[in-house]
Structure formats: structure tokens, C-alpha cells
Design a protein around this motif. Structure first.
Motif, PDB file in Angstrom:
ATOM      1  N   SER A 222     -26.444   9.964   3.885  1.00 21.47           N
ATOM      2  CA  SER A 222     -26.512   8.820   2.983  1.00 21.47           C
ATOM      3  C   SER A 222     -25.172   8.518   2.310  1.00 21.47           C
ATOM      4  O   SER A 222     -24.998   7.467   1.711  1.00 21.47           O
ATOM      5  CB  SER A 222     -27.575   9.050   1.910  1.00 21.47           C
TER       6      SER A 222
ATOM      7  N   ASP B 202     -32.125  13.206  13.407  1.00 21.66           N
ATOM      8  CA  ASP B 202     -32.265  11.758  13.593  1.00 21.66           C
ATOM      9  C   ASP B 202     -31.466  10.996  12.540  1.00 21.66           C
ATOM     10  O   ASP B 202     -30.794  10.020  12.835  1.00 21.66           O
ATOM     11  CB  ASP B 202     -33.735  11.344  13.482  1.00 21.66           C
ATOM     12  N   ALA B 203     -31.551  11.482  11.286  1.00 16.46           N
ATOM     13  CA  ALA B 203     -30.959  10.733  10.175  1.00 16.46           C
ATOM     14  C   ALA B 203     -29.440  10.664  10.258  1.00 16.46           C
ATOM     15  O   ALA B 203     -28.825   9.774   9.699  1.00 16.46           O
ATOM     16  CB  ALA B 203     -31.374  11.355   8.846  1.00 16.46           C
TER      17      ALA B 203
ATOM     18  N   PHE C  95     -27.307   7.785  13.227  1.00 13.96           N
ATOM     19  CA  PHE C  95     -26.805   6.443  12.882  1.00 13.96           C
ATOM     20  C   PHE C  95     -25.305   6.488  12.593  1.00 13.96           C
ATOM     21  O   PHE C  95     -24.528   5.702  13.117  1.00 13.96           O
ATOM     22  CB  PHE C  95     -27.589   5.926  11.670  1.00 13.96           C
TER      23      PHE C  95
ATOM     24  N   THR D 175     -47.777  -7.234   7.938  1.00 13.84           N
ATOM     25  CA  THR D 175     -47.429  -7.127   6.524  1.00 13.84           C
ATOM     26  C   THR D 175     -48.639  -7.422   5.642  1.00 13.84           C
ATOM     27  O   THR D 175     -48.546  -7.389   4.428  1.00 13.84           O
ATOM     28  CB  THR D 175     -46.308  -8.110   6.156  1.00 13.84           C
TER      29      THR D 175
ATOM     30  N   LEU E  14     -43.848  -1.775   3.548  1.00 20.47           N
ATOM     31  CA  LEU E  14     -44.215  -2.603   4.690  1.00 20.47           C
ATOM     32  C   LEU E  14     -43.039  -2.668   5.665  1.00 20.47           C
ATOM     33  O   LEU E  14     -41.925  -2.421   5.269  1.00 20.47           O
ATOM     34  CB  LEU E  14     -44.569  -4.006   4.196  1.00 20.47           C
TER      35      LEU E  14
END
Lengths: 451, 352, 79
Positions: free
Chosen positions: B70, B97-98, B101, B152, B199
Motif C-alpha cells: 500500500s 496477490d496484493a 500489482f 449493485t 458493492l
């Protein structure tokens, strides 16, 4: 004489709690001593603290880059500066000097654009509230009126008859482009046929000149494919108008909504890494329009009303640490002299905050409070900052969009705004408020005057 | 064995959290230590100071602490610049996985500025295999994926249910999945999951059958360098494999070969597949990295981890075509004894 | 405020509390403050020593010392 060691507030923090240590975010809190070569501490001393600072270099660079990005992909592009994003005249005039038109959503903004020398024909008048008088004036001036609803459409028909002129109009279209929330409150809906009905009415009636189509799919859109979908639907409408009525639409206005590089609250990765570049938005829009099936000589103009993405990183909030304190649960808190009334976007961004003075590498997790006597006045709920001392200066980044226009006078005065020109020279572009300015519109009835 | 002519690679590995729900790092490192075609110096990359791998000095030569994903790519680049100055890293295995990116974003810069190679999926492949996109991914590449619709509003469930029937699966965008047997239940799950994870919510067709996992590597040009299928025999209360066994299934291998061929998948992957009663395979998930059980592929005769390194380093790699069926892994935990001075070093210096 | 007897801070600022098993990290000034407290120095002595050694006024040191001491109590490193 022996020089003394540099002092830093003593810190002790628990290990193994999974919190980030100094290897975590070192560059995140690097010192940030000046803006375009102007030392922040000097600016604050001269213009007062807190202070909004805009970088003319960054504004121009953003615009030139965006323009080039679109124009290398599409032959006919026109930008219109979104006034509400930042309508300081100095800022608007930079965009106008680069060739940007004006995009306004009220009479106040319209008049401002006129005063800034924008030709009436180069003003796009958006928004759900235009008074009858606004519509008459814009019709006479030949401005581009973007119709929001049927009541406005019928009103324009009346005005056209009454003044015996042909107002230049576009309709605003809303649509489903697969994003949430779906903006369906502005304009006419695409999917349920409302937009097509409005187009039919305008063309059948013949009193208005339908010159364009406008959409604005939302705000802070991080998925570029949504723009491709929107451009496709707009192109379909334009081509249907051509097929059905043999009428060529002059422009498609794709609105704004591009995200800046701010980090939204709750986001895991920083915005600088996740937000698409302008080129990615441009590619989505222009490749769709180019492949939509327009004959080459009938390719519509592409209008863009990009606001936030062109100004956010050009604006800074500089301020001063008032005090440190310790909360009941042991957390550290720092009070600064700028609050949420001037830094509205603190409600939805985790703004990057850096310090001006050189400080140590050890950090403490801190709550950053504004100066208001209000519980909601929180700039950052949790930020790792070095040991700050009262009087230290801070800079908040990416605050150029909406903060000046949405800031409100509350409890204290709104800060001054300074523009650093392309030579690094600061210019005052908005004075700090004072008691006289704030009270200038108050009226005290005689019987309440105790003097 | 002749060790003198073999190259020695400095390989950095993340995912050292060999805890009850383990990261893949330690398995990857064991596979690298078993490699016959090169020698290794292993650099551990950890986030937290309690990752067990940090203290496994027989497996890891040196560990460096890294900023959390992050913190962004700039901070990460700076940290690796520092690590690389000391270690001169040849290859990096990201295992979370995180963090992918960021590493995908930095792949070119790592290669050109630091000389660190990686074998990663492209950002398009990485994005396309997200839960929300997987159905479209399947459509595009002719792979069966349970019908999935992103919604949604709970009122949209009824229409989808008409198409896919009950039971159906209600899934959060990132986490959580619940089975619903009727509309009321589906709406309840929708409320619950959306309240926690936001959502959109995914409504997915429920596929009956047996779950099988495959560990494999694609070379980015459409060739499958290896694939070993595994059936979980026992799972922990968190649903993680506790033990598993390699199985024979030529059709499943063929499906993997097709997937790699059509998508030109680059790098390691783990497929989660359900085989229904008609022997059809449905793809449930693609993890774009080696799974924690990847050492089983070594045990079954396919050191895919070694292949991945060799391929990325430009050595000719022969794809594996066979593996031993009936090889099992049984996972266990082990208490190391660690002096506090070790913890002090990693905590205060960020290195051990 | 009395510092727990069995705690020790290393030169790089690592502090271990053997009674609770918790560990802490201190910055350079934190180490100085703690060492002075361990020697049993009183507030005015600590303020004098710190302000002689560092470029800082005595009022800031006093405020920081009070905050530091209350943090030590909260972390159960002192009582």
C-alpha cells in the motif's frame, strides 16, 4: 564552541504490532521545503498561515500535456475549463490563455467567464438550474446551452419564439456505462429512449439549433472502459440523427470525471499508482469515436470539460503546526491551522501530507486535527509523521480542485491564495479574508446596535 | 554432481509467512534449493518481523524488510535499489496477490535499472483474472466459467436466478462467498456481504462437483512449461489444503495447455477448477503465482520453480510432460527457537 | 514515576520488557531520556542535561519529558 546535537521529540513505540516501521514509507514523508522554488516557510511568513498555493508551471504543463495527448489521437479537440473546479480568475485566465473555453453551471460563473474575456459563443452552459433570464441571455449571446430536462427544453422553445432567434443547444445524456453509482439525475436517459425523444422534439420543432450532444458519466471514474462505452453510445446517437434526419452534429462533449492522483479513503494502493493517466482516458474515448463509423469529413468535434485532473496536483495547502497532544488511548494527535472548512476534500481523500523542515526518520502514527472547535475537523485519521513541533510547517498535496471553490468562511477567515509564476515568483491572487470583508454584507438593525 | 560449472543466482523471494495459512515463499525456496541446474543465494523479503522464514537460516541467507504494497511503487523501488546494491539480485519471486500489482508496474524498471528479472503475468492478464472479470475472461478464451453477474442492487437477483437457477453463490468483490437456495436467502447474503465488502456483489452459478487445483507455469508465448494437478485430501478449518495428492487427469492437463495457449499466460499460476458429473471443467479462480503447495510439483518430478527461473534467465527449458501420480504432501508446523537478539535486529535494522 | 527495574535499552533503541514480553523501538532522544530516567535523575536534572546536550529550550524538554513519562506508564514500563 561545541555545537549541540539536533533535538527530536522522544518517541517510543511498540514493535511486532504489525505497524509499519521506518523501512515502510521512508519517502512518503520526505521533506518538501519549496513549491516551484519558492520556500514554503517564506510564503507563510509573507502571506500568512494557512495558505493555498498554486503552481502556474504545473497548471500549464497539465493542460499542454492533456491537449497534446488528445490531439495526437483525434483531429478536432476543444477543452473548456470547468469553472466550478476552481474559478479564481488568475487560474481561469491561465487556461483561457492556453486556448481553453469556459464551462459554467450558473449565471455567476457565466458572468465570471464573460469578465475573463471568454467569447459568449465559447461558453458551455451546463447544469440543472438555469433561470428564464439566464436562458434568454445565453440564447441571445449564442452560447452553447446544454439542456438538462424537458421543462428547460420547452422553456427554450418559448424563448426562441419570443425573441425570434435560434438558440444553439445540445442535450445532456445520461447512461449506464457499467459503473456505480450510475448518474441518472442529470440530462436525458439513453437506455429508456428519453434522449432520443428529446432529440426528436428539438428537430421536429425546429426552433432550436441542435449543435451537439453532451454527457458526463460521473466523477472520479477510475475505469477508462466506461468512457469507451459512453463514447460509443454518444456516437450511436449522433449517427442515428444523421440517418434519421440527415443532420450532422457538430460536437460530442464527453464532459469530465477523470480522477486525479489522490488516494481515496479506504483504497489499498496509493492513487499515484492506481489512477489511470490522461492518455488512457484519451485512448478509450478517441479510439471509440474514430472507429464509430463517422464519414471522415463529418467527424464531430470532441469537447472535454476536464477539471479535477488538470488542476488537483497544481494546488497545495501550506500550514503550521499549532500543538501536539496525547489522546486518552495514548494515540498522538497534532493540531494544525487548516481545517475541513478550507480543505473540504479531506472528507474523501487520504491527502498526502509532507513536512517543510528537516526532521528525523522515526515516525509516530498521528491524528491530524484542524483548528476548528468541531469534532468533525479531521484532516487525516491516521498518518505516520516524524516528531513535529509547534511552529513546524506542513504541505498538503493535490488540493487544487474544489477546495478553494467549496471552502467556506467558518469560525475564522478563509486563507489567502498565492500563485507561483513560471519564474518562481509568488503573486497574491486572493487576499486573506478579514473582519471587514466577512461583515461587509451584514446588516445590523438600528434597534440592536448597542454602541 | 558438477557444481563448478553451474551458475549461482541470487534470488529474492517474498511470502515467508509459513504459518497455519501459509504464503508460498518457503515452498518456493525449498524448490530453488533442490534445483540441479544452478546454485542459489536466497534473499528473503518480508513485511512483518514475525514471518517464520526470516529465522530459517538454513533456507534463507539474508532477509530484508520491505514496505507494504500500500506504500506504492516509488517506495518499493527505493527499497529494492538499496537491497540490490548489497545483494546484486538476479531474480525475484513475488508470492502475494496484493504485491503483484506493484511488481507488474515495476517489471521493466527492475529489469533495466536494477537487473532484476521476474516472470509475471502481464497487467492485462492480471486484471482479467479478477473475480469480477473471470466470466468475461472465460467467454473470450472459450473456458467454462460459472455464469457470473456483477450487480449493485438486490432487486437484480431475481432475473439472474431465472437464468442460472438455485442454488447460486453470492460473492463479495474480494472476499466471502455464500450459497443461497432461494431468493430471500440470496437477498440476505447480498445485504450482509455488501455491508462488509461493499458493492458490486457477484451472483454466480453454482457448479456441483469435485474441486481440483493445478499448479503450472506458462512461458508467455503460449507454451505450458509444466502442470501438476492436485486433489486436496484434508483441509484446515480455514479451508486451506492440509494434505493433497497428485492425480492423473489428461483432460485437465489439456485444459491447462489450452488456457496457456490461448491467453499466452506468462509466469506461474494456480487454477482452481471444479469437475462436474459430466466431466466438464469449470474454472473458479486463477491465482497468478505459485501456490503454497508448489513444492509438491518438485516431489512429483516437475521442479516448475527451477524452470521458471531458467526460462526467465534465458536458459533453454524443456517443458515437463510427465509427473508422478499419487505423490502426497502432508503439511506440518514446527516451532523454531529464536533468540530475542534476532528479533531485535530485524526490528531495528530491517535486515537479518 | 518509577521505571521498571528489569528493562534495558540497546544502543540502537530496542527495548524489551521481560515481564510482559513486549518489545519497543526508541529514537535517539528517547534513548537519552530513558537512560537518564534509569539513573534515577529527577525532572529538573534531566531537563538541564538534555537542554545542555541538545539544541532545544527547557520548556519544550519539560513538555516532552512529561509526555514521555506518561507514555512509559501507559505502556507499563513504569509505574
Amino acid at each position: 564552541m561545541e555545537t549541540k546535537k539536533t533535538y527530536e521529540r522522544p518517541l517510543i513505540k511498540p514493535l511486532n504490532t504489525g505497524l509499519m516501521n521506518k523501512f515502510g514509507t521512508r519517502t512518503d514523508y520526505a521533506t518538501f521545503p519549496d513549491i516551484d522554488g519558492a520556500p514554503v516557510a517564506d510564503l507563510l511568513e509573507k502571506y500568512g498561515s494557512p495558505l493555498f498555493v498554486y503552481s502556474e508551471n504545473t497548471i500549464r504543463k497539465n493542460f499542454v500535456d492533456a491537449k497534446r495527448t488528445f490531439e495526437t489521437r483525434y483531429p478536432k479537440v476543444q477543452f473548456a475549463w470547468s469553472y466550478k473546479t476552481c474559478y479564481l480568475n488568475a487560474v481561469c485566465n491561465i487556461y483561457h490563455s492556453e486556448g481553453s473555453w469556459g464551462e459554467v453551471v450558473s449565471r455567476f460563473e457565466y458572468d465570471k467567464a464573460i469578465q475573463n474575456g471568454v467569447k459568449p459563443a465559447n461558453i458551455i452552459f451546463n447544469g440543472p438550474h438555469k433561470s428564464d433570464d439566464d436562458l434568454r441571455m445565453a440564447s441571445k449571446n449564442g452560447s452553447l446551452i446544454h439542456i438538462d430536462h424537458f421543462d428547460e427544453l420547452y422553456k427554450l422553445h418559448e424563448i426562441a419564439s419570443e425573441l425570434n432567434i435560434k438558440p444553439r443547444v445540445a442535450i445532456r445524456v445520461n447512461m449506464d456505462v457499467g459503473i456505480y453509482p450510475k448518474w441518472d439525475r442529470f440530462g436525458f436517459n439513453y437506455e429508456n429512449g428519453q434522449a432520443w425523444e428529446a432529440i426528436n422534439k428539438i428537430i421536429a420543432n425546429g426552433k432550436l439549433e441542435l449543435v451537439g450532444l453532451h454527457t458526463h458519466i460521473g466523477t472520479y471514474i477510475m475505469v477508462t472502459s466506461a468512457y469507451a462505452l459512453a463514447a460509443k453510445k454518444m456516437a450511436d446517437l449522433a449517427l442515428s440523427i444523421k440517418r434519421q434526419f440527415n443532420k450532422t452534429i457538430t460536437y460530442i462533449d464527453m464532459g469530465g470525471g477523470f480522477a486525479s492522483k489522490n488516494t481515496l479513503k479506504g483504497a489499498y494502493y496509493p492513487g499515484t499508482d492506481t489512477i489511470p493517466d490522461i492518455s488512457e482516458y484519451a485512448e478509450a474515448i478517441t479510439s471509440t469515436l474514430l472507429n464509430a463509423g463517422f464519414p471522415h469529413d463529418e467527424l464531430p468535434y470532441l469537447y472535454m470539460e476536464t477539471g479535477r485532473a488538470l488542476i488537483d496536483n497544481a494546488g497545495f495547502m501550506a500550514g503550521t503546526v499549532i500543538a501536539n497532544k496525547r489522546l486518552s488511548d495514548g494515540r498522538s494527535a497534532t493540531i494544525v491551522d487548516f481545517g475541513v472548512n478550507t480543505l473540504f476534500t479531506s472528507f474523501w481523500y487520504d491527502h498526502r501530507v509532507t513536512h517543510v523542515e528537516e526532521l528525523g526518520v522515526h515516525t509516530e502514527d498521528t491524528v491530524l486535527y484542524g483548528p476548528l472547535c468541531m469534532n468533525i475537523d479531521v484532516i487525516r485519521e491516521n498518518i505516520a509523521l516524524p516528531a513535529l513541533r509547534p511552529g513546524n510547517h506542513l504541505v498538503v498535496h493535490y488540493v487544487g480542485a474544489y477546495n478553494v471553490t467549496q471552502s467556506m468562511q467558518f469560525i475564522s477567515f478563509r486563507p489567502a491564495v498565492v500563485l507561483i509564476d513560471t519564474n518562481g515568483k509568488p503573486h497574491l491572487i486572493r487576499q486573506q479574508e478579514n473582519l471587514d470583508i466577512v461583515q461587509s454584507h451584514e446588516v445590523l438593525p438600528d434597534y440592536l446596535n448597542n454602541k | 554432481m558438477n557444481t563448478t560449472n553451474k551458475p549461482t543466482y541470487v534470488i529474492a523471494v517474498t511470502g515467508l509467512n509459513a504459518i497455519d495459512s501459509p504464503g508460498p515463499g518457503i515452498s518456493v525456496i525449498r524448490a530453488l534449493r533442490d534445483a540441479t541446474s544452478f546454485n542459489v543465494r536466497i534473499i528473503g523479503i518480508c513485511y512483518e518481523t514475525m514471518e517464520p522464514g526470516i529465522y530459517m537460516h538454513d533456507l534463507i541467507d539474508k532477509t530484508y524488510q520491505s514496505p507494504y504494497p500500500s506504500a506504492g511503487v516509488d517506495v518499493l523501488m527505493e527499497r529494492f535499489r538499496y537491497i540490490n546494491e548489497i545483494e546484486n539480485v538476479d531474480f525475484l519471486f513475488p508470492n502475494f496477490d496484493a504485491e503483484l500489482f506493484n511488481f507488474i508496474k515495476l517489471e521493466q524498471r527492475f529489469k533495466t535499472e536494477l537487473g532484476i528479472k521476474m516472470l509475471l503475468p502481464t497487467s492485462e492478464q492480471f486484471e482479467a483474472r479478477h473475480k469480477t472479470e473471470l466470466y468475461e475472461f472465460g467467454q473470450k478464451y472459450d473456458i467454462k466459467v460459472p455464469i457470473t453477474k456483477s450487480i449493485t442492487n438486490a432487486s437484480e437477483i431475481a432475473e439472474i436466478a431465472q437464468k442460472i437457477g438455485f442454488p447460486l453463490v453470492v460473492k463479495g468483490k474480494f472476499y466471502d462467498a455464500k450459497i443461497a437456495y432461494n431468493l430471500d436467502q440470496a437477498a440476505q447474503h447480498f445485504q450482509k456481504i455488501s455491508a462488509q465488502w461493499g458493492l458490486p456483489i457477484l451472483i454466480q452459478q453454482f457448479v456441483h462437483g469435485a474441486e481440483v487445483n493445478v499448479c503450472g507455469v506458462g512461458d508467455g508465448n503460449g507454451e505450458l512449461l509444466g502442470a501438476v494437478p492436485m486433489r486436496k485430501l484434508y483441509i484446515t478449518d480455514k479451508g486451506k489444503a492440509w494434505s493433497g495428492i497428485t492425480i492423473a487427469d489428461d483432460e485437465l492437463i489439456e485444459m491447462n495447455r489450452e488456457m496457456v495457449k490461448s491467453t499466452k499466460w506468462r509466469g506461474p499460476f494456480e487454477l482452481e477448477v471444479i469437475k462436474n458429473s459430466n466431466d466438464e471443467f469449470y474454472l473458479i479462480e486463477i491465482n497468478p503465482r505459485f501456490p503454497a503447495w508448489c513444492y509438491l510439483t518438485v516431489g512429483a518430478g516437475q521442479n516448475q520453480i527451477e524452470s521458471a527461473v531458467n526460462f526467465a534467465m534465458g536458459t533453454k527449458v524443456e517443458p515437463f510432460t510427465t509427473y508422478e501420480v499419487g505423490k502426497m504432501f502432508v503439511r506440518y508446523s514446527y516451532d523454531m527457537i529464536v533468540g530475542i537478539e534476532e528479533f531485535e535486529k530485524i526490528s531495528t535494522n530491517g535486515e537479518l | 514515576m518509577v521505571l521498571k527495574k528489569n528493562i534495558a535499552v540497546s544502543d540502537n533503541g530496542f527495548l524489551f520488557n521481560p515481564t510482559t514480553g513486549d518489545s519497543y523501538s526508541l529514537n535517539a532522544t528517547g534513548i537519552e531520556f530513558l537512560k537518564l530516567l534509569q539513573k534515577g535523575k529527577q525532572n529538573d536534572e534531566i531537563i538541564a542535561e538534555i537542554s545542555a546536550e541538545f539544541e532545544i529550550d527547557t520548556i519544550t524538554v519539560e513538555k516532552d519529558l512529561n509526555d514521555f513519562k506518561s507514555t512509559l506508564v501507559r505502556l507499563k514500563l513504569a509505574e
